[in-house]
Design an enzyme around this catalytic site. Structure first.
Site, PDB file in Angstrom:
ATOM      1  N   LEU A   1       0.854  -1.177   0.000  1.00  0.00           N
ATOM      2  CA  LEU A   1       0.000   0.000   0.000  1.00  0.00           C
ATOM      3  C   LEU A   1       0.892   1.229   0.000  1.00  0.00           C
ATOM      4  CD1 LEU A   1      -2.758  -0.776   2.687  1.00  0.00           C
ATOM      5  CD2 LEU A   1      -2.930  -1.000   0.204  1.00  0.00           C
ATOM      6  N   ASP A   2       0.431   2.311  -0.615  1.00  0.00           N
ATOM      7  CA  ASP A   2       1.141   3.581  -0.512  1.00  0.00           C
ATOM      8  C   ASP A   2       1.327   3.936   0.960  1.00  0.00           C
ATOM      9  OD1 ASP A   2       1.026   3.766  -3.250  1.00  0.00           O
ATOM     10  OD2 ASP A   2      -0.585   5.265  -3.284  1.00  0.00           O
ATOM     11  N   MET A   3       2.384   4.649   1.253  1.00  0.00           N
ATOM     12  CA  MET A   3       2.652   5.076   2.626  1.00  0.00           C
ATOM     13  C   MET A   3       1.444   5.788   3.231  1.00  0.00           C
ATOM     14  SD  MET A   3       5.591   7.698   4.018  1.00  0.00           S
ATOM     15  CE  MET A   3       4.769   9.141   3.310  1.00  0.00           C
TER      16      MET A   3
END
Length: 222
Positions: free
Chosen positions: A65-67
């Site tokens: 997942l994106d940060m």
């Protein structure tokens, strides 16, 4: 112009956000602001994978997942299970649903975005639509609620592909950027929320050992 990225400040480690564990896999609820895997440089070593591997040293990442995105992350316990779960992703047998808050009212309230994406190299990590050499990407969306007070909508998003920043770019392409998106949203939308309002809420797939269907949910924090 978009602001320069802020220094990495991961959320405090308050214990492993474990949703499920068995001999084959782990399911975790990643908090927003935490990298899934280490970034470049020692200052970005703290991440979900590193925290998990303190207790489960054999755990391996299957997807990311994106940060800025919160929610469900699947990890494999060992290389064989990593291969098995990766194959399920490649075969599109792992279904995902995200929740987001986006600017404006979606019309129509449900539909699909099918646009090819590629890295915008001069402005990476930003992605962009490129009908010539972009990779296919498909997202189904449906509006769940429109908030007249904030002029924003709660939206369910189901990506059938897993391109980088796919949901963020697809919502932007519809004219409804995600609130709090520092990479793609205009300033007013970016400042309308304290974080990227995107959460991986649900995962469903056949268990790689038993082949029985399993489902996992992480309550949305916004």
């Amino acid at each position: 112009m978009f602001p320069p990225p802020s220094p990495y400040q991961p959320p405090p480690d308050q214990g492993l956000p474990l949703i499920y564990v068995d001999e084959a896999l782990l399911v975790l609820d990643k908090p927003a602001g935490l990298l899934t895997v280490p970034g470049r440089g020692p200052e970005k070593a703290d991440c979900l994978a590193a925290r998990v591997q303190k207790l489960f040293p054999e755990a391996l990442i299957v997807h990311r997942l994106d940060m800025e995105t919160s929610g469900l992350v699947l990890m494999a316990r060992g290389p064989a299970m990593q291969r098995a779960l990766s194959q399920l992703f490649e075969q599109r047998r792992i279904n995902k649903r995200y929740l987001a808050r986006v600017a404006g009212r979606l019309t129509p309230e449900r539909g699909a975005v099918n646009l090819p994406l590629i890295t915008d190299w001069p402005r990476r990590p930003r992605q962009m639509v490129d009908h010539g050499i972009g990779k296919p990407s498909l997202t189904h969306y449906s509006s769940l609620h429109f908030d007249a007070a904030t002029q924003s909508s709660r939206v369910a998003l189901e990506p059938l592909t897993g391109r980088s920043h796919q949901l963020r770019v697809h919502m932007l392409s519809l004219g409804h950027p995600i609130l709090g998106d520092a990479l793609y949203a205009p300033e007013a939308v970016r400042l309308a929320a304290p974080r990227l309002m995107l959460h991986a809420e649900w995962l469903g797939f056949p268990h790689p050992d038993s082949t029985e269907p399993v489902e996992f949910t992480a309550p949305c924090p916004f």
